[in-house]
Design a protein around this motif. Sequence first.
Motif, PDB file in Angstrom:
ATOM      1  N   GLY A 165      59.254  51.022  39.112  1.00  0.00           N
ATOM      2  CA  GLY A 165      59.394  51.134  40.557  1.00  0.00           C
ATOM      3  C   GLY A 165      60.150  52.382  40.964  1.00  0.00           C
ATOM      4  N   ALA A 166      61.158  52.741  40.178  1.00  0.00           N
ATOM      5  CA  ALA A 166      61.901  53.958  40.476  1.00  0.00           C
ATOM      6  C   ALA A 166      61.031  55.202  40.304  1.00  0.00           C
ATOM      7  N   ASP A 167      60.129  55.175  39.316  1.00  0.00           N
ATOM      8  CA  ASP A 167      59.240  56.312  39.112  1.00  0.00           C
ATOM      9  C   ASP A 167      58.299  56.502  40.308  1.00  0.00           C
ATOM     10  N   ARG A 168      57.870  55.400  40.907  1.00  0.00           N
ATOM     11  CA  ARG A 168      56.981  55.517  42.069  1.00  0.00           C
ATOM     12  C   ARG A 168      57.692  56.239  43.222  1.00  0.00           C
ATOM     13  N   LEU A 169      58.955  55.889  43.442  1.00  0.00           N
ATOM     14  CA  LEU A 169      59.718  56.570  44.475  1.00  0.00           C
ATOM     15  C   LEU A 169      59.957  58.029  44.097  1.00  0.00           C
ATOM     16  N   ALA A 170      60.141  58.291  42.781  1.00  0.00           N
ATOM     17  CA  ALA A 170      60.355  59.670  42.326  1.00  0.00           C
ATOM     18  C   ALA A 170      59.127  60.531  42.583  1.00  0.00           C
ATOM     19  N   VAL A 171      57.928  59.960  42.412  1.00  0.00           N
ATOM     20  CA  VAL A 171      56.698  60.712  42.682  1.00  0.00           C
ATOM     21  C   VAL A 171      56.632  61.098  44.153  1.00  0.00           C
ATOM     22  N   ARG A 172      56.963  60.164  45.021  1.00  0.00           N
ATOM     23  CA  ARG A 172      56.952  60.479  46.454  1.00  0.00           C
ATOM     24  C   ARG A 172      57.978  61.569  46.769  1.00  0.00           C
ATOM     25  N   ALA A 173      59.198  61.457  46.199  1.00  0.00           N
ATOM     26  CA  ALA A 173      60.229  62.459  46.453  1.00  0.00           C
ATOM     27  C   ALA A 173      59.790  63.838  45.958  1.00  0.00           C
ATOM     28  N   LEU A 174      59.049  63.857  44.834  1.00  0.00           N
ATOM     29  CA  LEU A 174      58.561  65.124  44.292  1.00  0.00           C
ATOM     30  C   LEU A 174      57.646  65.828  45.289  1.00  0.00           C
ATOM     31  N   PHE A 175      56.689  65.104  45.856  1.00  0.00           N
ATOM     32  CA  PHE A 175      55.740  65.733  46.779  1.00  0.00           C
ATOM     33  C   PHE A 175      56.408  66.067  48.115  1.00  0.00           C
ATOM     34  N   GLU A 176      57.353  65.238  48.534  1.00  0.00           N
ATOM     35  CA  GLU A 176      58.063  65.569  49.767  1.00  0.00           C
ATOM     36  C   GLU A 176      58.808  66.889  49.617  1.00  0.00           C
ATOM     37  N   ARG A 177      59.451  67.100  48.468  1.00  0.00           N
ATOM     38  CA  ARG A 177      60.187  68.346  48.242  1.00  0.00           C
ATOM     39  C   ARG A 177      59.233  69.533  48.185  1.00  0.00           C
ATOM     40  N   LEU A 178      58.085  69.369  47.514  1.00  0.00           N
ATOM     41  CA  LEU A 178      57.120  70.468  47.455  1.00  0.00           C
ATOM     42  C   LEU A 178      56.559  70.788  48.835  1.00  0.00           C
ATOM     43  N   SER A 179      56.391  69.788  49.669  1.00  0.00           N
ATOM     44  CA  SER A 179      55.898  70.036  51.022  1.00  0.00           C
ATOM     45  C   SER A 179      56.891  70.864  51.820  1.00  0.00           C
ATOM     46  N   GLN A 180      58.193  70.584  51.614  1.00  0.00           N
ATOM     47  CA  GLN A 180      59.216  71.348  52.323  1.00  0.00           C
ATOM     48  C   GLN A 180      59.320  72.779  51.797  1.00  0.00           C
ATOM     49  N   ARG A 181      59.194  72.939  50.475  1.00  0.00           N
ATOM     50  CA  ARG A 181      59.385  74.262  49.865  1.00  0.00           C
ATOM     51  C   ARG A 181      58.129  75.117  49.932  1.00  0.00           C
ATOM     52  N   LEU A 182      56.970  74.533  49.644  1.00  0.00           N
ATOM     53  CA  LEU A 182      55.751  75.315  49.487  1.00  0.00           C
ATOM     54  C   LEU A 182      54.713  75.041  50.574  1.00  0.00           C
ATOM     55  N   GLY A 183      54.974  74.069  51.436  1.00  0.00           N
ATOM     56  CA  GLY A 183      54.012  73.774  52.491  1.00  0.00           C
ATOM     57  C   GLY A 183      52.793  73.016  52.015  1.00  0.00           C
ATOM     58  N   THR A 184      52.895  72.274  50.931  1.00  0.00           N
ATOM     59  CA  THR A 184      51.766  71.464  50.471  1.00  0.00           C
ATOM     60  C   THR A 184      51.467  70.371  51.481  1.00  0.00           C
ATOM     61  N   PRO A 185      50.242  69.830  51.495  1.00  0.00           N
ATOM     62  CA  PRO A 185      49.857  68.875  52.554  1.00  0.00           C
ATOM     63  C   PRO A 185      50.706  67.610  52.547  1.00  0.00           C
ATOM     64  N   GLN A 186      50.867  67.050  53.745  1.00  0.00           N
ATOM     65  CA  GLN A 186      51.518  65.756  53.919  1.00  0.00           C
ATOM     66  C   GLN A 186      50.467  64.721  54.278  1.00  0.00           C
ATOM     67  N   PRO A 187      50.699  63.460  53.944  1.00  0.00           N
ATOM     68  CA  PRO A 187      49.724  62.421  54.316  1.00  0.00           C
ATOM     69  C   PRO A 187      49.555  62.348  55.822  1.00  0.00           C
ATOM     70  N   HIS A 188      48.341  62.040  56.251  1.00  0.00           N
ATOM     71  CA  HIS A 188      48.082  61.866  57.673  1.00  0.00           C
ATOM     72  C   HIS A 188      48.757  60.589  58.161  1.00  0.00           C
ATOM     73  N   ARG A 189      49.023  60.540  59.422  1.00  0.00           N
ATOM     74  CA  ARG A 189      49.642  59.355  60.005  1.00  0.00           C
ATOM     75  C   ARG A 189      48.569  58.303  60.265  1.00  0.00           C
ATOM     76  N   SER A 190      48.507  57.344  59.375  1.00  0.00           N
ATOM     77  CA  SER A 190      47.498  56.291  59.481  1.00  0.00           C
ATOM     78  C   SER A 190      48.084  55.004  58.930  1.00  0.00           C
ATOM     79  N   ASP A 191      47.412  53.884  59.244  1.00  0.00           N
ATOM     80  CA  ASP A 191      47.867  52.594  58.722  1.00  0.00           C
ATOM     81  C   ASP A 191      47.823  52.589  57.195  1.00  0.00           C
TER      82      ASP A 191
END
Length: 985
Positions: free
Chosen positions: A58-84
């Motif tokens: 479970g901690a690894d799943r949160l780590a994967v999300r944190a990884l992409f969030e950081r890359l989005s802030q640093r490199l501008g990689t895409p973020q998920p669309h706002r959807s259900d």
Amino acid sequence: MLHLVGTYARMEGLSPARWPNATLPLAVAITETGYGYRGTGTEFWPRLSRDLGVVISGADRLAVRALFERLSQRLGTPQPHRSDWARNYSNIAWPIRNALAPLEIHRPLAAALGKVAQMGGPGLDDDEFYRRLVGIAGGLWSGRLSDWLEDRTLAIALGRSLLTGEESAARLESGALARIGRDIRMDAECRQVLRQARRVLRNPSRKSAAIPPRATWLASVSASSRTGVDGRGVPVLDGLWLQGPKSDEAVAANQSALLTIAGQAQSRVFLRDFLQGAILALPDIGRAFEPALIHLSGRSDSAEDLLAALTPALPSVFRWAETGGLLAALGRNDVVHPGELVLQILQDRPDGPARPAGAQVLDCPNGILAWVAEASTCRIALTEAGVRLADSHLAEFACAGRIVRDGTRLMPPADTPLFLRAMCEGLQVSLGKPGATAASVGTVMALGDVAMLPASDGAIALHLQAGGQVSGLAETWEIAPYSDPSAAPRAFACDARPAQPSLADLRSGALVLSFASPVALGPVILQIGLSRNGAALARQDFALPGLPARLTFTAPELEELRAAAYQAAAYEEAWWTLTVTVPGLGEFTFPLPRRPQELDRVPGQIAWRADNAEDGGEDTAGVRAIIGPGLGARALAPLLSQDGANHPEAVDDIRLYLPDVPGLAALRAGLIEGKALLFGQSAQPAPLALARSVAPIGDKHGLATLCEALVAWKSAEASSFLVDARRTEIVRFLENSLLVALCGQDWLTAEAQDRRRPDSLARQMAEGAVSEGLALGPEFPQITPEDQPHLIDALTQRFANALASVNLSDRAPGPALTEDEAALLDAAVDAAYADLSASLELRGEPVLEESDAYSPADRWQRLSDRSWTQQAQSPFRHLILPESRWESLQATTYARLSDDDLVSLLTRCHMDISRTAGVDWVGPQVLRSGLLLWLAPTQLLETEAWRDHLARLLSDRHTARAIRYVALRLGRAERAAADRMMTHV
């Protein structure tokens, strides 16, 4: 890169803090898994665990999300669309969004592009093109496609590229677009839609015609003069009628054209009348089950499209009326009620479904079966036709473990995916807390759709709201996972199959050892030793490329150990031990009794000894009774009988003797004696008369008889390799007989075709290179015909290395090979000749001249495309239905799957879990028994309900075929692993 990322992930985990200056490679590897995502229910996390070789917590799943969030802030990689969907799956939404166009949107995207092409397609400007694409996606009820289309730039660029192949002005890497387009076109359904779209674009002046609904079936039933046991007339199926769709849409076809039934020219009607509901008679009912049912005078593209739209599905179930007459077929969205009778019509085939209990049979023409039965006994036929039982639940549930049910409370095992399948149209699914009001709708599912519920440590409430014709129905389920401490992963494990192996298992190669460890990295050294009476007989060291891994004792490298097991004479008393040591991780010891139970053969006699200590008091304690032979068999009559081994015709071949004790103990303690002849030198057994049942019927044998004979022959002690070879032929004959009963003759034929196919793309290319002059001919070193197989073997190995080094093994037909890639294949040919020359030198033969291969890139391109296509044309493809199940099973890598993983795989892609409400029909336990039949039949007979499980598989041929396919793929993976096993020096 994936291998390196997986190696580091096994050491350091997935936390971004453990990947300084290397988070981008980790994100790329995870995104590759996101690209392969096929929609809700396809398990993102287990696939990522398999791809990287790590256990995802479970901690690894949160780590994967944190990884992409950081890359989005640093490199501008895409973020998920706002959807259900993104809110409900907030962790996996990140890697799937970064995958640009995951596999799950390929089919709805192709369908939407096909409709855009009919509206003008590429002639539209970008704004109008995008607006129509979004509107069509909403009409398709594809929420995930609508979500994906929020990236306007990507949608326009990829959409235009797929329709016309034009280069996009968007800043998208051309290789990525090419790969996405190639994967979309590799899907048969997508390829057909895009092909039709391009046909429309090539004829822009032609207006798209309206497509009418399908025609429907009517069954004509009357009462005969013959009366049944109740004194009433026996119903007679007089014929079938085909009724037009009553469509007001104008179609692009000659309205005066004649529409006829294939092979029945007297059944004809004008097209305009048929589109207004006219009826066509089918005096020959068998015509309804043949392809190309209806014909239209005049040939045109529009006529072909119209016929495809009008042609109905095969006749199946009809709403029954006691008065007979014309009975309407039941179709999608129809509802039947408990106790209601339905008429089922089908072809009379050996592999057809069993007749329901209490069904009334109708008089029918030859080749046709029809019966009237209560609706709840025809659930499979009703479900396939899209018909819903009024009292059935809105959804069905399944998982790889056992689900405890208490009313509307479900208790699945924790950390095990729970799947639901929609049993109605427009099923609205939402999640919340128990006792709270329902949350907003999370997703809308079509009939038959499968979804995986998100993992939760606590109880959740699942709210279901039906749509379509039953929109007033609603259900609420409480999902409360329970923990199973015994399922916790171990640091290192070594398991044997069978669980209690015997000496006979080692000798025959049936013994399989499975190794697993989340901490082992790189090649692992195995030290395998065999001892007799405490004295070492043989030892071999091997290196496995990594864990988890399987070691099968059929591997040629283990021939020395198997030969050592035969050194004991038949009269020698001995106890045997197999020891497996993994330095630094553990040592495992497996006692190898001659028999897996307390029965020992008397040396030099056809007799056995058993310990009678349990039978009496002190006077009989320790006395070992002598047991004579009971049941037996011979090679040409391999089923067990009282006089089987003593038959007068058995003297010229091997005979099987079993001890005269009841049950499984006798089947596992057999002895094979006699003169060993191979089938090439003697006749094969006569084909067996088999009943489609577990128990024998009349003079036909049941499946239980075959299973018992199979276990007896496989478990029996053989004294030499010749006897083993003969026994192997007999076992293959019994397995083929079981295959015909469970999977059908077509499947047996497909297996024979598959054995003749090259087992890899590299092998396919090697054989093609030799036959087409790319690796053999006047310009190459001259070899004898006897050495050609050795050259092909060397080419296979060299091509495999070349394909892996540039990822050509995943290349679909289409992209052109570069000159560097072609040069790599030429170098592989040269290396193969060098390998062959070295082997000739070792045999004392003249060495070969040095090879200097050169073939143009276009020739290698044609060979690669042709080889790839031939590899993809599996003979099993059309025998495993539905198509989604085949795609899931075919795309799976079996090299590192445990038996539990295989059961979970079959459960996920099948989920045939309800013939009776609340009762699993073909659940995980049945699937596990089906696997044991092919992997370890002795363990199958140890299962308490094995006869019932086989009976269920008899009624579900496609599931039986899926199980057999998984067993075949597992065996192929084990043999490939054995080929890769390296002798450690």
